[in-house]
Motif scaffolding. Structure first.
Motif, mmCIF file in Angstrom:
data_model
loop_
_atom_site.group_PDB
_atom_site.id
_atom_site.type_symbol
_atom_site.label_atom_id
_atom_site.label_comp_id
_atom_site.label_asym_id
_atom_site.label_seq_id
_atom_site.Cartn_x
_atom_site.Cartn_y
_atom_site.Cartn_z
ATOM 1 N N PRO A 183 0.802 -1.225 0.000
ATOM 2 C CA PRO A 183 0.000 0.000 0.000
ATOM 3 C C PRO A 183 0.835 1.276 0.000
ATOM 4 N N SER A 184 1.903 1.297 0.764
ATOM 5 C CA SER A 184 2.737 2.500 0.788
ATOM 6 C C SER A 184 3.546 2.632 -0.493
ATOM 7 N N VAL A 185 3.962 1.501 -1.093
ATOM 8 C CA VAL A 185 4.676 1.559 -2.370
ATOM 9 C C VAL A 185 3.788 2.193 -3.441
ATOM 10 N N VAL A 186 2.551 1.719 -3.550
ATOM 11 C CA VAL A 186 1.632 2.231 -4.565
ATOM 12 C C VAL A 186 1.260 3.684 -4.285
ATOM 13 N N THR A 187 0.926 3.994 -3.052
ATOM 14 C CA THR A 187 0.465 5.342 -2.703
ATOM 15 C C THR A 187 1.562 6.378 -2.900
ATOM 16 N N GLU A 206 -1.090 -0.263 -10.189
ATOM 17 C CA GLU A 206 -1.506 -1.455 -9.475
ATOM 18 C C GLU A 206 -2.528 -1.066 -8.417
ATOM 19 N N VAL A 207 -3.396 -1.992 -8.046
ATOM 20 C CA VAL A 207 -4.233 -1.745 -6.875
ATOM 21 C C VAL A 207 -3.325 -1.785 -5.653
ATOM 22 N N PRO A 208 -3.673 -1.083 -4.572
ATOM 23 C CA PRO A 208 -2.750 -0.935 -3.449
ATOM 24 C C PRO A 208 -2.726 -2.099 -2.477
ATOM 25 N N VAL A 209 -3.364 -3.206 -2.821
ATOM 26 C CA VAL A 209 -3.368 -4.387 -1.948
ATOM 27 C C VAL A 209 -3.099 -5.628 -2.793
ATOM 28 N N GLU A 210 -2.702 -6.698 -2.109
ATOM 29 C CA GLU A 210 -2.625 -8.014 -2.736
ATOM 30 C C GLU A 210 -3.877 -8.770 -2.328
ATOM 31 N N ASP A 237 -6.938 5.749 0.332
ATOM 32 C CA ASP A 237 -5.689 6.448 0.638
ATOM 33 C C ASP A 237 -4.849 6.650 -0.622
ATOM 34 N N ALA A 238 -4.779 5.622 -1.457
ATOM 35 C CA ALA A 238 -3.999 5.734 -2.688
ATOM 36 C C ALA A 238 -4.601 6.793 -3.612
ATOM 37 N N GLU A 239 -5.923 6.795 -3.736
ATOM 38 C CA GLU A 239 -6.570 7.795 -4.586
ATOM 39 C C GLU A 239 -6.258 9.210 -4.119
#
Length: 335
Positions: A183-187, A206-210, A237-239
């Protein structure tokens, strides 16, 4: 801010009537060649890639707003795209595993000018990126994207940028440890490349979760990194990290997992603007192509492949038009 005339024309060309990107992705090269070869039990050729891309494009663009192809093997397929829009990849496939940092490179004989002359409505770049990489490595990547952004600005063509996260420690991206970090990588990546200096028009993220680590989902594999409610918040949060329109990639998951992923994104209220969906629609047909041939693969595409892409299109009913992220209420306002 209203896009320039060329960028606006390109974005319209790859979107559906709602302003949602409902695109298919078929720019895989090295990984696709290896997969076909493994399924066949003998090496796949460049001709295999050409034929495979032609068949996917011929069938699936009847249900897609656009197709993403590569100029190395995908140009013959680009002439079979049923009036769908065209995105062309600009980067070389893969990365040099012998060099630290997964550094990117561009195709030797191509430029934004040449991609546009070949019929591209938009240019796509894939970049392996993590905010936790060595700062000197990431500075190289930032400068690289800045140059491409300026090239796209000059030629007035939309720039789609696809950052793919990775574990900088080399432990892999399928672990519980990385699922918690993703999540922090994507965000943070969306925050960085949402900056105007890069000239990116659409982030393909990518979506922020696996999903395999999200408890309370059918994709859950038994080891939890987050609950369903926590995962929904991580989407939000990512958005919030960027004002740029963004679309999701399918990242090699199965069609049911991707459909559940999009449902969770919709449930969270995340305003994503579509997808560039590749393997979730056609990957299971690789074995059929490799072992039974082109005709059998085309028949599979016309049944299972079409069903897969229709599932994705149904899930996209919750998507938000990209122009909303730019501050406009309708396509008509853009002119």
């Amino acid at each position: 801010m209203k896009p320039s005339p060329g960028k606006l024309a390109g974005l319209k060309a790859v979107s559906d009537s709602r302003g949602v990107v409902a695109a298919a992705a078929m720019d895989q090269r090295g990984s696709l060649q290896k997969s076909i070869g493994a399924a066949r039990g003998s090496e796949a050729s460049g001709d295999d890639l050409v034929v495979f891309k032609e068949l996917v494009t011929k069938v699936l663009t009847r249900y897609a707003s656009a197709i993403l192809l590569d100029p190395e093997y995908g140009l013959p397929a680009s002439r079979m795209r049923n009036d769908a829009g065209l995105l062309l990849a600009y980067e070389k496939t893969g990365y040099d595993a012998a060099t630290a940092g997964r550094l990117p490179d561009l195709l030797d004989l191509w430029s934004v000018r040449r991609l546009k002359e070949a019929g591209a409505d938009c240019v796509k770049i894939l970049l392996y990126y993590t905010p936790y990489e060595d700062a000197r490595v990431n500075d190289l990547k930032h400068a690289w994207i800045e140059r491409i952004g300026d090239e796209c600005r000059y030629h007035d063509i939309p720039f789609f940028m696809e950052p793919i996260g990775y574990d900088e420690n080399g432990k892999g991206e399928k672990t519980l440890e990385y699922a918690r970090k993703k999540p922090s990588v994507v965000t943070k990546t969306m925050e960085e490349f949402g900056k105007e200096r890069y000239g990116i028009d659409i982030l393909k993220v990518e979506v922020p979760v696996e999903m395999g680590f999200v408890s309370g989902t059918t994709s859950f594999k038994g080891e939890a990194a987050y609950t369903r409610e926590q995962a929904a918040q991580l989407f939000r949060d990512a958005e919030s990290a960027t004002d740029k329109p963004f679309i999701y990639l399918s990242a090699g998951v199965t069609n049911p997992v991707f459909i559940e992923t999009l449902a969770l994104a919709g449930e969270s209220g995340t305003k994503f603007s579509g997808v560039l969906c590749g393997r979730a629609t056609w990957y299971d047909g690789i074995k059929i192509y490799a072992q039974q041939g082109a005709a059998a693969f085309e028949a599979w595409l016309n049944t299972t492949g079409v069903e897969n892409i229709k599932n994705v299109n149904e899930a996209l009913k919750v998507a938000t038009p990209w122009y909303r992220k730019m501050g406009f209420n309708s396509m008509e306002e853009l002119g």
